[in-house]
Design an enzyme around this catalytic site. Structure first.
Site, PDB file in Angstrom:
ATOM      1  N   ASN A  16       6.475  83.853  55.874  1.00 53.42           N
ATOM      2  CA  ASN A  16       6.520  83.159  57.166  1.00 53.42           C
ATOM      3  C   ASN A  16       6.451  84.151  58.335  1.00 53.42           C
ATOM      4  O   ASN A  16       5.768  83.912  59.327  1.00 53.42           O
ATOM      5  CB  ASN A  16       7.812  82.342  57.292  1.00 53.42           C
ATOM      6  CG  ASN A  16       7.661  80.947  56.708  1.00 53.42           C
ATOM      7  OD1 ASN A  16       6.554  80.494  56.448  1.00 53.42           O
ATOM      8  ND2 ASN A  16       8.774  80.274  56.485  1.00 53.42           N
ATOM      9  N   PHE A  59      17.712  78.582  60.868  1.00 49.91           N
ATOM     10  CA  PHE A  59      16.617  78.066  60.041  1.00 49.91           C
ATOM     11  C   PHE A  59      15.313  78.649  60.576  1.00 49.91           C
ATOM     12  O   PHE A  59      15.148  78.752  61.790  1.00 49.91           O
ATOM     13  CB  PHE A  59      16.541  76.538  60.159  1.00 49.91           C
ATOM     14  CG  PHE A  59      17.778  75.807  59.725  1.00 49.91           C
ATOM     15  CD1 PHE A  59      17.849  75.202  58.481  1.00 49.91           C
ATOM     16  CD2 PHE A  59      18.882  75.695  60.572  1.00 49.91           C
ATOM     17  CE1 PHE A  59      18.971  74.507  58.085  1.00 49.91           C
ATOM     18  CE2 PHE A  59      20.015  74.999  60.186  1.00 49.91           C
ATOM     19  CZ  PHE A  59      20.066  74.403  58.929  1.00 49.91           C
ATOM     20  N   GLU A  60      14.389  78.971  59.675  1.00 51.06           N
ATOM     21  CA  GLU A  60      13.141  79.610  60.117  1.00 51.06           C
ATOM     22  C   GLU A  60      12.309  78.723  61.044  1.00 51.06           C
ATOM     23  O   GLU A  60      11.462  79.211  61.771  1.00 51.06           O
ATOM     24  CB  GLU A  60      12.315  80.050  58.913  1.00 51.06           C
ATOM     25  CG  GLU A  60      11.869  78.923  58.010  1.00 51.06           C
ATOM     26  CD  GLU A  60      12.110  79.221  56.528  1.00 51.06           C
ATOM     27  OE1 GLU A  60      13.271  79.521  56.159  1.00 51.06           O
ATOM     28  OE2 GLU A  60      11.159  79.157  55.764  1.00 51.06           O
ATOM     29  N   SER A  61      12.568  77.418  61.023  1.00 45.95           N
ATOM     30  CA  SER A  61      11.871  76.515  61.941  1.00 45.95           C
ATOM     31  C   SER A  61      12.266  76.793  63.387  1.00 45.95           C
ATOM     32  O   SER A  61      11.558  76.407  64.309  1.00 45.95           O
ATOM     33  CB  SER A  61      12.228  75.071  61.601  1.00 45.95           C
ATOM     34  OG  SER A  61      13.638  74.889  61.706  1.00 45.95           O
ATOM     35  N   GLY A  62      13.434  77.427  63.568  1.00 45.42           N
ATOM     36  CA  GLY A  62      13.927  77.724  64.904  1.00 45.42           C
ATOM     37  C   GLY A  62      15.285  77.126  65.213  1.00 45.42           C
ATOM     38  O   GLY A  62      15.866  77.417  66.256  1.00 45.42           O
TER      39      GLY A  62
END
Lengths: 298, 258
Positions: free
Chosen positions: A103, B52-55
């Site tokens: 990612n 979380f990597e989504s932000g």
């Protein structure tokens, strides 16, 4: 006065040529531009290179429609169930080139593109086969400290497609909720299609400039498509339709099932209104939570 | 489910929650860790935060079930909904205390594969790294959660998606892999630690699980707590009643935990 960039979705997607590289699903499981992706399938825009971090279902659908030549991504599958069967089958049969990323390496590739620099360094990737098997990543010594670093070269997609809550006709857009690599994707791409739940008066955008996360100078076209992210969620508008993900997984384990699914949900529905008539669930938030007022003043 | 009976996955969530200390910043991926964080912050770790990597950045449980980190209940009353570069930069700065990982394969040094595995008919393509490679490279420590199946324990991973301790010893230092690497493995049968040389060892057996059954699943001579610390192999604490209640509050239909 700026010129309106509003088009209907099919005309906007028609701007994307076969053979393009397209970044999609940039906010991860949030705000995935499914309506635009389905229009690509209906128009048969093929030989695509798809770019994204955790792509979730939309990549699998475009691959299942046999429109994709190359995927540059960190993860391709179905977040609710794991496997994306079309992706898996295409790779195993040798019909898809995959550039494996993490990612962060996707994020840095787009950030480098957005910043106009050829690459960015990172401490991630080192020691992994994501790094070792890549023809793109390089190892380098930091000229200041002597540390070993991985270099991630820029990606500049031909197109980014993003979904936002609201945009002006000029393409200035408000987006809220987690953004993943949405803004890096927009700034890295040559052209951007903004799909908005709602097209609003420019005064609405200017009432809250801190929320303007995309400005019209980076935007090629704007299309208004309510519920354009279903079955993914959009902050403040609608929640995730998880059953749709589970149903997709069950029905697309083979080619015939995929063809049936695409026929039912893409080819036989001319537009998003017709599509949403098939979705019976009420996915709206169960409780309104409105942010505190913000003042700018002069 | 009635009484104090619990599923393997509920026990894994409880064990994972214990790996989050009060004040930790935890990198919470999907599925079980997402629930483990909510349990931890509701019990012993009220000052923990999750990223979380989504932000998304949160410091409280979500008010509603989460299929993914981007479901609206996870965005509602979050501390921040920012970007991936922001979250991954925290990781790269060394600000993440503990990261959670899963995998299709693990070897004796905790290297993990989520990219492709070999099968009788050739190669099977899996979804890939997502953020796992980054979490594995850059977290201060990582905790691995995995179903206990013999095919998952391999001498060499087919593809090293998420580096663990490489080939052991000071491998991470030699290879300039920044974070601390795997510190614990929780499976559906047992918990494991990693010794000073980075090698996996059996720490505790879950209630009702036989030692021989666990050891038989490994294609190498598995070290145990007795070899490493001189202490005997423990029994994993089962989830307490309040913890079970919390898990079922956060996953009422058992989508992830049953």
């Amino acid at each position: 006065m700026p010129q309106s960039k509003v088009r209907d979705l099919s005309a906007a997607v028609d701007l994307i040529d076969s053979g393009s590289s397209v970044a999609l699903g940039l906010a991860l499981e949030h705000a995935i531009p499914f309506a635009a992706g389905h229009e690509l399938i209906r128009q048969g825009t093929d030989d695509l290179t798809l770019v994204g971090p955790i792509s979730d279902l939309l990549f699998d659908q475009l691959i299942g429609a046999e429109l994709v030549e190359t995927v540059r991504a960190a993860w391709v599958g179905n977040v609710s169930t794991g496997t994306g069967y079309n992706f898996r089958r295409a790779v195993e049969e040798g019909n898809l080139d995959v550039e494996n990323h993490s990612n962060f390496s996707v994020a840095l590739s787009l950030k480098a593109g957005a910043m106009g620099v050829p690459y960015l360094p990172t401490r991630s990737l080192l020691g992994s086969d994501v790094f070792a098997e890549s023809e793109r990543f390089r190892e380098a010594e930091d000229p200041y400290s002597g540390d070993r670093l991985a270099l991630v070269p820029a990606i500049r997609p031909d197109w980014s497609i993003v979904h936002v809550q609201r945009a002006s006709p000029y393409g200035d857009a408000h987006f809220w909720g987690n953004s993943g690599v949405t803004f890096e994707g927009v700034d890295a791409a040559t052209e951007t299609l903004v799909v908005a739940e709602e097209i609003v008066d420019p005064a609405v955008i200017k009432s809250d400039p801190s929320r303007t996360t995309i400005t019209g100078d980076s935007v090629t076209a704007v299309a208004e498509v309510p519920y354009g992210c279903h079955p993914s969620p959009l902050a403040g508008r609608y929640n995730r339709d998880n059953e749709h993900y589970v149903d997709y997984a069950e029905r697309t384990t083979d080619r015939a099932g995929t063809a049936e699914w695409l026929d039912e949900w893409v080819h036989s529905v001319p537009n998003r209104e017709a599509y949403m008539e098939r979705v019976e669930k009420d996915l709206r938030p169960t409780e309104r939570t409105v942010a505190a007022e913000v003042e700018y003043g002069r | 489910m009635d009484g104090d009976a619990y599923t393997d996955r509920e026990l894994m969530v409880a064990a994972a929650a214990r790996e989050i200390d009060d004040g930790d910043v935890a990198f919470v991926g999907m599925r079980l860790p997402l629930i483990a964080f909510q349990v931890a912050v509701s019990t012993h770790a009220s000052n923990a935060r999750s990223v979380f990597e989504s932000g998304v950045v949160r410091d409280t449980p979500a008010d509603g079930f989460l299929h993914t980190m981007c479901d609206l209940p996870n965005l509602d009353r979050a501390v921040s909904t920012t970007s991936m570069i922001d979250i991954m930069s925290r990781l790269q700065r060394g600000d993440i205390d503990v990261g959670f990982l899963g995998g299709a394969e693990i070897d004796r040094y905790g290297n993990l594969n989520t990219t492709r595995v070999a099968s009788d008919s050739g190669s099977v393509r899996l979804p890939g790294s997502g953020g796992a490679c980054d979490i594995a490279c850059l977290s201060q420590r990582t905790v691995v959660l995995m179903a206990h199946e013999p095919r998952r324990f391999v001498r060499d991973v087919t593809y090293n998606t998420s580096p663990g301790h490489g080939d052991g010893g000071d491998w991470r230092e030699r290879e300039s892999v920044a974070g601390g690497g795997p510190d614990a493995l929780v499976t559906t049968k047992a918990t494991f630690g990693f010794d000073d040389g980075g090698e996996l060892y059996l720490e505790s057996l879950h209630p009702g699980v036989d030692f021989d059954d666990v050891v038989a699943d490994f294609p190498w001579d598995l070290r145990t707590a007795a070899d490493v610390t001189g202490e005997s192999v423990d029994r994993t604490d089962p989830p307490s009643r309040p913890v079970l209640d919390l898990i079922r509050e956060f996953d009422p239909d058992g989508f992830w935990t049953r």
